[in-house]
Design an enzyme around this catalytic site. Structure first.
Site, PDB file in Angstrom:
ATOM      1  N   GLY A 247       0.779  -1.231   0.000  1.00 26.32           N
ATOM      2  CA  GLY A 247       0.000   0.000   0.000  1.00 26.32           C
ATOM      3  C   GLY A 247       0.810   1.281   0.000  1.00 26.32           C
ATOM      4  N   GLY A 291       3.338  -3.478  -4.143  1.00 18.13           N
ATOM      5  CA  GLY A 291       3.051  -3.765  -5.547  1.00 18.13           C
ATOM      6  C   GLY A 291       3.241  -2.491  -6.342  1.00 18.13           C
ATOM      7  N   ARG A 329      -8.430   2.867 -14.111  1.00 16.72           N
ATOM      8  CA  ARG A 329      -8.362   3.523 -12.794  1.00 16.72           C
ATOM      9  C   ARG A 329      -9.044   4.892 -12.735  1.00 16.72           C
ATOM     10  NH1 ARG A 329      -4.215   4.854 -10.441  1.00 16.72           N
ATOM     11  NH2 ARG A 329      -4.869   4.360  -8.331  1.00 16.72           N
ATOM     12  N   TYR A 333     -11.818   4.866  -9.989  1.00 14.49           N
ATOM     13  CA  TYR A 333     -11.479   5.523  -8.721  1.00 14.49           C
ATOM     14  C   TYR A 333     -11.352   7.035  -8.839  1.00 14.49           C
ATOM     15  CZ  TYR A 333      -9.516   0.815  -7.744  1.00 14.49           C
ATOM     16  OH  TYR A 333      -9.310  -0.519  -7.595  1.00 14.49           O
ATOM     17  N   CYS A 360     -17.102   3.440 -25.946  1.00 15.72           N
ATOM     18  CA  CYS A 360     -18.454   3.974 -26.000  1.00 15.72           C
ATOM     19  C   CYS A 360     -18.993   4.121 -24.593  1.00 15.72           C
ATOM     20  CB  CYS A 360     -19.353   3.046 -26.800  1.00 15.72           C
ATOM     21  SG  CYS A 360     -19.281   3.458 -28.524  1.00 15.72           S
ATOM     22  N   GLU A 361     -18.543   5.165 -23.930  1.00 15.76           N
ATOM     23  CA  GLU A 361     -18.823   5.337 -22.507  1.00 15.76           C
ATOM     24  C   GLU A 361     -18.339   6.740 -22.145  1.00 15.76           C
ATOM     25  OE1 GLU A 361     -19.601   2.614 -20.164  1.00 15.76           O
ATOM     26  OE2 GLU A 361     -19.639   4.135 -18.604  1.00 15.76           O
ATOM     27  N   TYR A 389      -1.689  -1.756 -11.869  1.00 13.27           N
ATOM     28  CA  TYR A 389      -3.159  -1.776 -11.991  1.00 13.27           C
ATOM     29  C   TYR A 389      -3.651  -1.160 -13.289  1.00 13.27           C
ATOM     30  CZ  TYR A 389      -2.344  -2.859  -7.117  1.00 13.27           C
ATOM     31  OH  TYR A 389      -1.864  -3.434  -5.962  1.00 13.27           O
TER      32      TYR A 389
HETATM   33  C1  LIG Z   1      -3.208  -5.068  -2.972  1.00  9.73           C
HETATM   34  C2  LIG Z   1      -2.400  -5.748  -1.956  1.00  9.73           C
HETATM   35  C3  LIG Z   1      -1.031  -5.497  -1.866  1.00  9.73           C
HETATM   36  C4  LIG Z   1      -0.314  -4.495  -2.725  1.00  9.73           C
HETATM   37  O1  LIG Z   1      -0.813  -3.231  -2.609  1.00  9.73           O
HETATM   38  P1  LIG Z   1      -0.036  -1.996  -3.279  1.00  9.73           P
HETATM   39  O2  LIG Z   1      -0.896  -0.846  -3.001  1.00  9.73           O
HETATM   40  O3  LIG Z   1       0.062  -2.299  -4.735  1.00  9.73           O
HETATM   41  O4  LIG Z   1       1.308  -1.931  -2.639  1.00  9.73           O
HETATM   42  C5  LIG Z   1      -0.320  -6.209  -0.932  1.00  9.73           C
HETATM   43  N1  LIG Z   1      -0.916  -7.113  -0.118  1.00  9.73           N
HETATM   44  C6  LIG Z   1      -2.225  -7.378  -0.189  1.00  9.73           C
HETATM   45  C7  LIG Z   1      -2.809  -8.394   0.706  1.00  9.73           C
HETATM   46  C8  LIG Z   1      -3.016  -6.705  -1.092  1.00  9.73           C
HETATM   47  O5  LIG Z   1      -4.326  -6.955  -1.140  1.00  9.73           O
END
Ligand SMILES: *Cc1c(COP(=O)(O)O)cnc(C)c1O
Length: 436
Positions: A247, A291, A329, A333, A360-361, A389
């Site tokens: 995250g 990620g 995204r 979001y 088409c949106e 993502y």
């Molecule tokens: C989505 C997720 C991540 C990675 O999140 P990032 O925001 O891309 O770093 C890691 N662990 C779990 C369990 C997740 O659901």
């Protein structure tokens, strides 16, 4: 402009990435095109790995859901990271890449029987068990296969991460994990300890995505350590691992202020060390799962600009040859992105436009109200920080074939995902007898 990794503006005034002129990439591979900077991706892997290693026993897992592809899994393995997968498909990709299975952690709130069987039989390092049903199912599978599986339990600690509400998962009202307040998490620990085929090695939590507040991680880590102390007091069980999830926020847009991996590492590690001392616990191995922070900044998307529409006094729309199919995204979001005209990267940005996709949106907008160099049809738009993502959430809406993905490094480019063809779109269509 916010250039990261190997991105720069070259002598022709064009955007360059991995030592390759983006206009040359477009000539060779067409658009839309996902481009990944191998050097930038590796640097981000190392930055997390080294930062956490410097603070004690740790393991960094790349959260492959952000962008999962065989070539990229091979790079992650080379960089010595582990891998976080959330489905049989991601696990299969890791296997396809020859990823060391003992460093694979398997997540998900509704893993199927077949996915769990697959995970146990290929020897994934840890299954992160999300709920009571999964706990019993996994135990039964292991007994049948005469296997023993190391597990973590996913705990929902009830920490609020200040980020976009749709991507907040640590709060109590979440579909994920065993809730800490109220005792569900403790029940899960007791049950897990009674599962003879499972070895409970650690706890996991994940409090959200695109987070900048370091305090929310610190707080989550402290709550988890406190819970570990309660478990030890009640059952005598001690844990080897604490996985505090991913995250970590990145820069998409002015106002985003990402922290350095070393900031996260120092704060998280100090928190668990302090609590380990306070509660007389062993310091568990610290695991994190970035990620977005690893792959996001390493990716750009190249589009060709086509039509435009000016509504006097309101705004000017320009349209590109992709959109919510390759980057959902903004539509999902309201995410914001920065872009540049790649073939006019050194020119003044004098034109205020909004960038639309070709679906088409009406909601298919990539960027609202951004300043770009004067635009003509055929110009190339490069959107930054699309590594995470984008491909991972892409679709064939409107039957648009998915773009190709190219890896660039040291002046060379390599296909790591073939562009889909119209033939690919009908490959799985089937015409029943009475329609033939
Ligand atoms: C989505 C997720 C991540 C990675 O999140 P990032 O925001 O891309 O770093 C890691 N662990 C779990 C369990 C997740 O659901």
């Amino acid at each position: 402009m916010h250039l990261t990794g190997t991105m720069r503006i070259n002598g022709f005034g064009n955007l360059e990435i991995g030592g390759v002129d983006t206009t040359k990439l477009v000539e060779q591979y067409q658009t839309p095109l996902w481009v990944i900077d191998e050097t930038g991706f590796r640097e981000n892997c190392r930055a997390f790995r080294d930062a956490f290693q410097a603070c004690g026993d740790s393991l960094v897992l790349y959260a492959s859901k952000a962008l999962c592809n065989t070539a990229l899994c091979k790079i992650v393995a080379e960089e010595g990271l582990g891998l976080d997968v959330v489905s049989g498909g991601e696990l299969f990709t890791a296997m396809n890449a020859g990823f060391p299975m003992e460093k694979v952690y398997f997540h998900g709130n509704n893993k199927s029987l077949r996915e769990l069987q697959m995970a146990v039989s290929v020897g994934v390092g840890r299954v992160v068990v999300d709920n009571f049903h999964e706990l019993q199912t996994l135990n039964r599978i292991c007994l049948e296969l005469e296997a023993r599986q190391d597990i973590l339990l996913r705990i929902t600690p009830g920490v609020e991460a200040h980020t976009h509400e749709f991507i907040k998962t640590g709060q109590i009202d979440s579909k994920f994990g065993f809730t800490l307040p109220g005792g569900q998490a403790m029940d899960a620990v007791r049950d897990a300890l009674e599962c003879e085929a499972l070895r409970l090695v650690g706890l996991h939590c994940h409090i959200g995505s695109q987070i900048f507040e370091i305090e929310s991680f610190e707080h989550a880590a402290e709550l988890m350590m406190q819970f570990m102390a309660e478990v030890k007091a009640l059952t005598g069980h001690e844990f080897d691992e604490l996985d505090i999830g991913g995250g970590f926020g990145i820069y998409y847009f002015p106002g985003d202020e990402p922290r350095q991996p070393s900031d996260w590492a120092k704060v998280a590690s100090a928190a668990i060390e302090a609590k380990a001392v306070q509660y007389s616990l062993r310091r568990p191995r610290l695991i994190v799962e970035p990620g977005r922070a690893i792959i996001g900044p390493a990716g750009i998307t190249l589009y060709t600009i086509g039509s435009s529409k000016e509504i006097p006094g309101i705004r000017k729309y320009i349209a590109v040859d992709g959109g919510m199919t390759d980057n959902p995204r903004p539509a999902l979001y309201g995410s914001k992105y920065l872009a540049v005209i790649a073939n006019k990267a050194s020119q003044k940005t004098t034109e205020l436009v909004s960038v639309a996709g070709k679906c088409c949106e009406s909601g298919d907008m990539l960027i609202w109200d951004t300043k770009l160099a004067p635009i003509e049809p055929g110009d190339i738009l490069a959107v930054f920080a699309t590594g995470a993502y984008n491909y991972a959430m892409s679709s064939n809406y409107n039957r648009l074939p998915r773009p190709a993905m190219i890896l660039v490094k040291d002046g060379k480019s390599y296909t790591i995902l073939k562009r889909e063809t119209y033939q690919d779109l009908v490959r799985n269509d089937f015409v029943p007898e009475h329609l033939k």
